[in-house]
Design an enzyme around this catalytic site. Structure first.
Site, PDB file in Angstrom:
ATOM      1  CB  SER A 150      -0.834  48.685 -38.189  1.00  0.00           C
ATOM      2  OG  SER A 150       0.138  49.474 -38.831  1.00  0.00           O
ATOM      3  CB  SER A 151       3.729  48.090 -37.124  1.00  0.00           C
ATOM      4  OG  SER A 151       5.065  48.111 -36.740  1.00  0.00           O
ATOM      5  CB  SER A 152       3.890  45.537 -32.949  1.00  0.00           C
ATOM      6  OG  SER A 152       3.789  44.600 -31.924  1.00  0.00           O
ATOM      7  CE1 TYR A 174      -4.586  46.307 -43.157  1.00  0.00           C
ATOM      8  CE2 TYR A 174      -3.651  47.854 -44.725  1.00  0.00           C
ATOM      9  CZ  TYR A 174      -4.725  47.120 -44.266  1.00  0.00           C
ATOM     10  OH  TYR A 174      -5.936  47.196 -44.919  1.00  0.00           O
TER      11      TYR A 174
END
Ligand SMILES: *[C@@H]1O[C@H](CO)[C@@H](O)[C@H](O)[C@H]1NC(C)=O
Ligand SMILES: *[C@@H]1O[C@H](CO)[C@@H](O)[C@H](O)[C@H]1NC(C)=O
Length: 321
Positions: A150-152, A174
């Site tokens: 997720s994200s990073s 994501y």
């Protein structure tokens, strides 16, 4: 908005049990998130930590999911955010690796040459060592190793798919950016990074993005232009990719980063957009199918912000387990 996203990404710490130095997978406690001593998997140039969740009823040749947290997060906080993996791990026969970055506001290094190059000695090298250790220790099926984040962690998933395509057969990402989008940035966190990429300011053609991917696992001599459809310079098949993004994400620009990722993996797999399926897998989500849908899928989440909730069941279907 920003603060809320960061707090959500950090989550809350799960109960963690420290383990004595395990000599084999049999010594690792089951059905509980367990910290693995850093000496266990060999090289650790970027001082990552590792937690692992394995169910007690693991049978022969299990699958492995490498699950990567966002900035300000940790392996235990990400285990909380992806909790359904724990109950699904028994019927689907997999274990989950939850590493933690403790550098650069706990972001993964998606910017420096050491991480953006295979065996360059950065985070990607450490994560590859973790995956190889777990595959051997648990006698896992090397063709059933997957990555999500997720994200990073999504940004890093794209980097891992590019630097170590031979280790992963599928990605579920994501709220991230294309592999190599932060190349040259002084850091990878909201505080340390050049924000041009996160703001949607790095745009390339699909072919240019594909060259960025292929350049991360170069031939030893530094030559070669790619072995064609879905293959790296060294002939490895790239993993299939599905990527999720919320159109209300004002933290990692939705439109351009989602689009640029789809261009990147579309060029690698030589697939083009074919159709949308609305309200799949849930109301407000649109599944964007590329080619026949076996190599590349995008999920656009209407009204969803930076944190697209993990869809563990859809992930497992994509992984094919
Ligand atoms: C593991 O298998 C045993 C024996 O088949 C069963 O009793 C137990 O409920 C299973 N545990 C889980 C977590 O599914
Ligand atoms: C498919 O869905 C995406 C995301 O909602 C949208 O941006 C795009 O315009 C749609 N494409 C078509 C052809 O409907």
């Amino acid at each position: 908005m920003l603060f809320k996203s960061l707090v959500l990404l950090a989550g809350t710490a799960a109960v963690t049990h420290g383990a004595p130095s395990p000599s084999s997978a049999n010594d690792i406690p089951r059905d509980v998130l367990t910290q693995i001593p850093s000496g266990s998997w060999g090289t650790n140039p970027t001082n990552l930590l590792l937690h692992l969740y394995a169910p007690s009823n693991l049978t022969a040749r299990p699958s492995i999911i490498l699950a990567l947290h966002g900035c300000f997060g940790s392996g235990p906080s990400h285990a909380e955010m992806t909790q359904a993996f724990q109950t699904l791990s028994t019927p689907h026969n997999f274990l989950v690796l939850y590493p933690s970055s403790i550098n650069d506001n706990n972001c993964w290094d998606v910017a420096s040459p050491s991480s953006l190059t295979r065996d360059g000695g950065g985070d990607s090298t450490t994560l590859a060592a973790i995956v190889r250790w777990a595959t051997t220790a648990f006698h896992a099926d090397p063709k059933k190793v997957f990555i999500t984040g997720s994200s990073s962690g999504c940004m890093m998933s794209n980097v891992m798919a590019s630097t170590y395509p031979d280790l992963f057969s599928a990605v579920s990402c994501y709220s991230g950016v294309p592999a190599g989008c932060l190349a040259g940035s002084p850091g990878s966190s909201p505080i340390s990074a050049d924000q041009t990429c996160a703001n949607g300011g790095i745009r390339k053609t699909g072919d240019e993005w594909a060259e960025v991917v292929r350049g991360m696992a170069p031939l030893p001599e530094g030559k070669g232009k790619g072995k064609g459809k879905g293959k790296s310079n060294r002939g490895w098949k790239y993993p299939k990719v599905q990527t999720w993004h919320g159109d209300n994400d004002f933290f990692v620009n939705y439109f351009h980063n989602f689009e640029e990722q789809l261009k990147q993996w579309g060029a690698i797999h030589e697939v083009e957009f074919t159709r949308n399926e609305t309200n799949v897998p849930a109301a407000g989500y649109t599944k964007m199918v590329f080619g026949d849908g076996t190599k590349l899928v995008g999920y656009s989440a209407s009204g969803v912000g930076h944190v697209v909730p993990q869809h563990e069941v859809v992930d497992l279907e994509w992984f094919g387990i």
